[in-house]
Enzyme design. Sequence first.
Site, PDB file in Angstrom:
ATOM      1  N   CYS A   2       0.832  -1.181   0.000  1.00  0.00           N
ATOM      2  CA  CYS A   2       0.000   0.000   0.000  1.00  0.00           C
ATOM      3  C   CYS A   2       0.878   1.245   0.000  1.00  0.00           C
ATOM      4  CB  CYS A   2      -0.955   0.080   1.176  1.00  0.00           C
ATOM      5  SG  CYS A   2      -2.118  -1.268   1.242  1.00  0.00           S
ATOM      6  N   ARG A  27       4.249  -0.492  -4.654  1.00  0.00           N
ATOM      7  CA  ARG A  27       3.895  -1.015  -3.330  1.00  0.00           C
ATOM      8  C   ARG A  27       2.590  -1.801  -3.352  1.00  0.00           C
ATOM      9  NH1 ARG A  27       6.845   1.524   0.643  1.00  0.00           N
ATOM     10  NH2 ARG A  27       5.356   0.823   2.199  1.00  0.00           N
ATOM     11  N   TRP A  74      -2.526  -2.788  -1.776  1.00  0.00           N
ATOM     12  CA  TRP A  74      -2.178  -4.201  -1.900  1.00  0.00           C
ATOM     13  C   TRP A  74      -3.073  -4.909  -0.892  1.00  0.00           C
ATOM     14  CZ3 TRP A  74      -0.107  -8.132   1.193  1.00  0.00           C
ATOM     15  CH2 TRP A  74       0.389  -9.249   0.496  1.00  0.00           C
ATOM     16  N   ASN A 100      -1.880   1.913   5.633  1.00  0.00           N
ATOM     17  CA  ASN A 100      -1.007   0.829   5.179  1.00  0.00           C
ATOM     18  C   ASN A 100      -0.655   0.018   6.411  1.00  0.00           C
ATOM     19  OD1 ASN A 100       1.040  -0.762   4.106  1.00  0.00           O
ATOM     20  ND2 ASN A 100       2.571   0.865   4.272  1.00  0.00           N
ATOM     21  N   GLY A 101      -0.958  -1.291   6.398  1.00  0.00           N
ATOM     22  CA  GLY A 101      -0.683  -2.123   7.568  1.00  0.00           C
ATOM     23  C   GLY A 101      -1.882  -3.005   7.843  1.00  0.00           C
ATOM     24  N   GLU A 483      17.726 -18.139  -6.932  1.00  0.00           N
ATOM     25  CA  GLU A 483      17.363 -16.785  -7.348  1.00  0.00           C
ATOM     26  C   GLU A 483      16.861 -16.774  -8.798  1.00  0.00           C
ATOM     27  OE1 GLU A 483      16.676 -14.136  -6.023  1.00  0.00           O
ATOM     28  OE2 GLU A 483      16.987 -12.545  -7.471  1.00  0.00           O
ATOM     29  N   LYS A 487      13.174 -15.474  -9.871  1.00  0.00           N
ATOM     30  CA  LYS A 487      12.946 -14.409 -10.867  1.00  0.00           C
ATOM     31  C   LYS A 487      11.949 -14.889 -11.913  1.00  0.00           C
ATOM     32  CE  LYS A 487      14.040 -11.653  -9.246  1.00  0.00           C
ATOM     33  NZ  LYS A 487      14.745 -11.553  -8.011  1.00  0.00           N
ATOM     34  N   GLU A 490       8.233 -15.430 -10.428  1.00  0.00           N
ATOM     35  CA  GLU A 490       7.466 -14.273  -9.963  1.00  0.00           C
ATOM     36  C   GLU A 490       7.014 -13.349 -11.092  1.00  0.00           C
ATOM     37  OE1 GLU A 490       9.536 -11.609  -7.281  1.00  0.00           O
ATOM     38  OE2 GLU A 490      11.417 -11.938  -8.321  1.00  0.00           O
ATOM     39  N   HIS A 506      18.236 -37.146  -5.944  1.00  0.00           N
ATOM     40  CA  HIS A 506      17.463 -37.632  -4.791  1.00  0.00           C
ATOM     41  C   HIS A 506      15.972 -37.350  -4.947  1.00  0.00           C
ATOM     42  CE1 HIS A 506      21.157 -38.613  -2.712  1.00  0.00           C
ATOM     43  NE2 HIS A 506      21.622 -37.406  -3.012  1.00  0.00           N
ATOM     44  N   LYS A 605       6.328  -4.568  -3.823  1.00  0.00           N
ATOM     45  CA  LYS A 605       7.772  -4.401  -3.650  1.00  0.00           C
ATOM     46  C   LYS A 605       8.176  -4.461  -2.183  1.00  0.00           C
ATOM     47  CE  LYS A 605      11.866  -3.305  -5.230  1.00  0.00           C
ATOM     48  NZ  LYS A 605      12.546  -4.464  -5.822  1.00  0.00           N
TER      49      LYS A 605
HETATM   50  C1  F6R Z   1      11.992 -10.975  -5.312  1.00  0.00           C
HETATM   51  C2  F6R Z   1      11.851  -9.944  -4.314  1.00  0.00           C
HETATM   52  C3  F6R Z   1      11.444 -10.334  -2.952  1.00  0.00           C
HETATM   53  C4  F6R Z   1      12.219  -9.511  -1.910  1.00  0.00           C
HETATM   54  C5  F6R Z   1      11.690  -9.801  -0.501  1.00  0.00           C
HETATM   55  C6  F6R Z   1      12.496  -9.076   0.551  1.00  0.00           C
HETATM   56  O1  F6R Z   1      12.395 -10.455  -6.543  1.00  0.00           O
HETATM   57  O2  F6R Z   1      12.055  -8.788  -4.578  1.00  0.00           O
HETATM   58  O3  F6R Z   1      11.614 -11.695  -2.734  1.00  0.00           O
HETATM   59  O4  F6R Z   1      13.576  -9.833  -2.008  1.00  0.00           O
HETATM   60  O5  F6R Z   1      10.356  -9.420  -0.424  1.00  0.00           O
HETATM   61  O6  F6R Z   1      12.455  -7.698   0.340  1.00  0.00           O
HETATM   62  P1  F6R Z   1      13.509  -6.742   1.018  1.00  0.00           P
HETATM   63  O7  F6R Z   1      14.839  -7.047   0.445  1.00  0.00           O
HETATM   64  O8  F6R Z   1      13.027  -5.363   0.683  1.00  0.00           O
HETATM   65  O9  F6R Z   1      13.467  -7.014   2.494  1.00  0.00           O
END
Ligand code: F6R
Length: 610
Positions: A2, A27, A74, A100-101, A483, A487, A490, A506, A605
């Site tokens: 949010c 956000r 969000w 937000n929260g 990772e 990527k 998501e 395994h 984000k």
């Molecule tokens: C994936 C991604 C998330 C963040 C996670 C932690 O691309 O961006 O998995 O890495 O939400 O976010 P931060 O680093 O802001 O604590």
Amino acid sequence: MCGIVGYIGTKNSVPILIDGLKRLEYRGYDSAGVGIINSGESILVKNKGKVSLLEERLADLNLSSPLGIGHTRWATHGIPNEQNAHPHTNQDGNLFVIHNGIIENFQSLKRGLIKLGYNFKSDTDTEVLAHLIDSFLSKDYPLSKAVQMALNEVDGAYGLAAIYAKEPDKIIAARKGSPLVIGVGEGENFIASDVSAILAHTKKVIYLDDGELAIITRENHTVKTIADKEIEKEIHEINMSLDEIDKGGYPHFMLKEIMEQPESVSNSMRGRLLVDEGTAKLGGLTDVLDRLVNSKRIIISACGTSWHAALVGEYMMEQYARIPVEVEYASELRYRNPIITGDDSVIFISQSGETADTLAALKEAKSKGALILGICNVVGSTIARESQAGVYIHAGPEIGVASTKAFTSQLVVLALITLLISRRKGMSLADGKAVVEELIKIPDKIKLILKMNDEIERLANEFKDAKNFLYLGRGYNFPVALEGALKLKEISYIHAEGYPAAEMKHGPIALIDEDMPVVFVAPKGATYDKILSNIEEVRARGGRIIAVGDEKDDELDNLADYTLKIPETIEMFTPILTSIPLQLLAYHIAVNKGLNVDQPRNLAKSVTVE
Ligand code: F6R
């Protein structure tokens, strides 16, 4: 999660709110809305969907007002629809609240308010706040007092703002657990979830801390605790330009941020390398360095991509600094009464510095007396401020929801910390110099990798219809496999799993057939020969192989269907290089599928709920 923005001044607030919401859309983008107050009249416009839709509706309405608040959502409580969009109002429609929260006791508060005759229009926890504040306004308390009294009854997390048609000279803002900044202007003031929303108007900000409430007028701001004690707050000057938070000619923030990595990685090491002394200089750690070096154990905790960086950090620190390292998901660390003592150092990694799980784990570790360090990107973020010491990664604003440049910068900072500790613990000058000299070459090596963009786009086209992907790596590049898979899933919604390559036999090997692309992350290193055997095992079962490996590795060309080559480097830095082709692969597959890579479904984000 949010985004919140607010304006009070002499200009028309509507375009300011819309511009701020667009910048905050990373956000959350389930719904958007604004509430404005003009000459005692309150007007609410909100809708399901993106800020652009709200912008179109507002353009048709041609509204103007010097006071307004806006929100991009969000969803947590209640589906994304118009009723659940913020702002929420009281029954008279003259009070607007954005939040937000999560209000954890909203059900019991709601029951109490319904008994008092309040009708609810939405399924949200936030609407409870609007009616609760109204219940105090109706007893003739001023808005600031009504908000304060309402917050005394609330459990949970909030960054919130409220405006009231009967007091059109102020915005009330409050924070507990969700970030909020005040932007200080000339004859105008702002509030926002983060500075990007208001940077076009002011570079002077005040960070609200937990338990604080602000009364913001056109000319002034007063900050006090929810318990009513007035406090003096420092005004910070933001050292960031508007260009840095724009797309800069790229079609997506994600691509811009991938392409920026030669610079972002340089910025992470700028001024921090002592070439002749073969070590690093990290001002943020000076006061705690002895304690860090003498730690009996280092725990690194984070979520998502930052957790993958933490795993690479474990390999670096154990190899060079010879201190036992444990890596923990922040969400798990927090709730299992972990054994942490004053002899431990706990490093929290967070791009945003606001992730609720990471923050909760930090508070838990702090209460147990460990040394708390933060590795964050967003300057002044909560995790940065709650840490006893730390290192900013200086990657610049990361707007694309999928983290890219923050990851490689986190790896650089982890390498710098490793170098600093290792040199203090007996690493030779020659070895230290070798690490420093190689680190300096990394940005140029990234430039070479980025030249493969077109080639990777063609490869992505070929694989865009795959239903599943497997990513395999060993040692330093096992976290890169995780990772790479994250990527892809998501942003492209293709199911992808990351695994240590040797674990494949395994179980996951059962999945392999001609429809299963397998991405091997296989630069030369301690486990290189072993991973070649794993590639053979996949070949024998008809799997299609994409391999990321060293530029001079012909053997890999013979084994894999496609190879993506990176310049050679020392093993500890290979994840910085190998992760980049995988970022590009995920990006191009998602673009090829016509998906919104910067705002993938269901994601946000900054994850400020636990
Ligand atoms: C994936 C991604 C998330 C963040 C996670 C932690 O691309 O961006 O998995 O890495 O939400 O976010 P931060 O680093 O802001 O604590």
